[in-house]
Design an enzyme around this catalytic site. Sequence first.
Site, short mmCIF file in Angstrom:
data_model
loop_
_atom_site.label_atom_id
_atom_site.label_comp_id
_atom_site.label_asym_id
_atom_site.label_seq_id
_atom_site.Cartn_x
_atom_site.Cartn_y
_atom_site.Cartn_z
N TRP A 1 -13.43 -2.29 13.73
CA TRP A 1 -12.59 -3.33 13.15
C TRP A 1 -11.87 -4.02 14.32
O TRP A 1 -11.18 -3.33 15.10
CB TRP A 1 -11.59 -2.64 12.22
CG TRP A 1 -10.67 -3.54 11.47
CD1 TRP A 1 -11.00 -4.63 10.72
CD2 TRP A 1 -9.25 -3.37 11.36
NE1 TRP A 1 -9.88 -5.17 10.15
CE2 TRP A 1 -8.79 -4.41 10.53
CE3 TRP A 1 -8.34 -2.46 11.87
CZ2 TRP A 1 -7.46 -4.56 10.20
CZ3 TRP A 1 -7.02 -2.60 11.53
CH2 TRP A 1 -6.56 -3.64 10.71
N ASP B 1 -7.96 6.47 11.42
CA ASP B 1 -7.64 5.28 10.62
C ASP B 1 -8.37 5.46 9.29
O ASP B 1 -9.60 5.47 9.24
CB ASP B 1 -8.15 4.04 11.38
CG ASP B 1 -7.98 2.76 10.57
OD1 ASP B 1 -7.45 2.81 9.44
OD2 ASP B 1 -8.40 1.69 11.07
N LYS C 1 -6.62 -1.05 -0.26
CA LYS C 1 -7.94 -1.10 -0.90
C LYS C 1 -7.99 -0.21 -2.13
O LYS C 1 -8.42 -0.62 -3.19
CB LYS C 1 -9.04 -0.67 0.06
CG LYS C 1 -8.80 -1.03 1.50
CD LYS C 1 -9.22 -2.45 1.84
CE LYS C 1 -8.81 -2.77 3.26
NZ LYS C 1 -9.30 -4.00 3.77
C1 LMR Z 1 -11.52 -6.17 6.83
O1 LMR Z 1 -11.93 -5.53 7.80
O2 LMR Z 1 -12.10 -7.15 6.38
C2 LMR Z 1 -10.26 -5.73 6.16
O3 LMR Z 1 -9.80 -4.55 6.72
C3 LMR Z 1 -9.24 -6.77 6.10
C4 LMR Z 1 -8.57 -7.06 7.40
O4 LMR Z 1 -7.35 -7.03 7.43
O5 LMR Z 1 -9.26 -7.31 8.39
#
Ligand code: LMR
Length: 399
Positions: free
Chosen positions: A131, A212, A247
């Site tokens: 992420w 996480d 979520k």
């Molecule tokens: C995502 O990865 O799309 C979600 O976790 C939302 C975000 O805040 O990035």
Amino acid sequence: MIFDGLSAVGDDLILRISILYKADNNPNKVDLGVGVYKDADGYTAILKSVKEAEQFLVNNQQSKGYLSPAGNPEFNKAVEELLFGKDHPVVKQGRVATMQAPGGTGSIRIGADFLKISHPDATVWISNPTWPNHFAITDMVGLKSKSYRYYDIKEGQFLFLEMLEDLKAAKEGDVVIVHGCCHNASGADLSNDQWDQLADFMAERKLVPFIDIAYQGFANGVEEDAYAVRMMAEKLPELLIASSYSKNFAMYRDRAGAIAVVSPTAQANEINASHMLKIIRSIYSMPPDHGAAVVAHILKDDSLRKQWYQEVDDMRGRVKKMRLLFVKKMTEKAPNSGFDYIVDQNGMFSFLTLLPEQIQTLINDYSIFMMANGRVNMAGLTENNIDYVTDSIASLFKA
Ligand code: LMR
């Protein structure tokens, strides 16, 4: 002059997709971008358990006076139990402090700020891919970061051995960010056996896990998905856990999250908690209460809790169903497209093993929005758009 020397930075890679999607006029457009659950009608609805809890608060909440930097105490207790289960040794030993923070991002940020104080020389190891905010947050607080191999996007393959290989370069006291379940962005998770191996590996090398966990309940179930947290907290003397309830309670904008620190002793725990409170006080003083109050009420009310478990099961079930349907349709429409791996992945995300120019074609010509690296939110698929999406992808294989 001090405000005329900067050059603009680009938009956030994920949030930008929502902007492009909204601006697009194609009536067939599909949003597979940001990680938000959508129901069978493509709608991000408020859970029934959440609506009921909100109604309860409207009728019964008596005060909106200040709480404390640690936030809502009932929420902290309830989510600590969700993460660690009942009677976990670290809880009984007074070695864990759990504090409400604004969503997953806010929780990771508090954890990162705490690392900057407790071990400023640590390198934070981050999975490749991950992420993007993991890098953004570590950079912002001024921690060093390195990446470890985790998933081969081109081949659709989880790289567990490569992960361990890369982490051999980590030094004692380095921190490893792992996704507790439903890896964002690959959907490829460690098996329980692999989690055990990773914990032993980290214990031996004195590495510190930073878990996480933003999708608890979306892989195999609320309890099942806490395996890594519970086991690592038993095997390792210290760790950080950033959890999000955006979520699994579908309360994205209410920013309910928590940062938990597990310390080697109860005494160290008290000291560490005091630093966390100081960090929180200096950033936002205390977190917004509403989302946390809702979560706390649901988790302490037996019937609402049951209803919430059911709602999480339903969300997970629908995404799994879409994964199956997607692979089935792709196999029919483009037999050599090779998307079988998607069925076994967890949570909202998977990568499409497509070339960058094919991904751009899907975005530009078909208005199917996803990240440029091919990450798609499987929860954005519905029975109504699945044929459009799979036909569009299949057309890439015919060209
Ligand atoms: C995502 O990865 O799309 C979600 O976790 C939302 C975000 O805040 O990035």
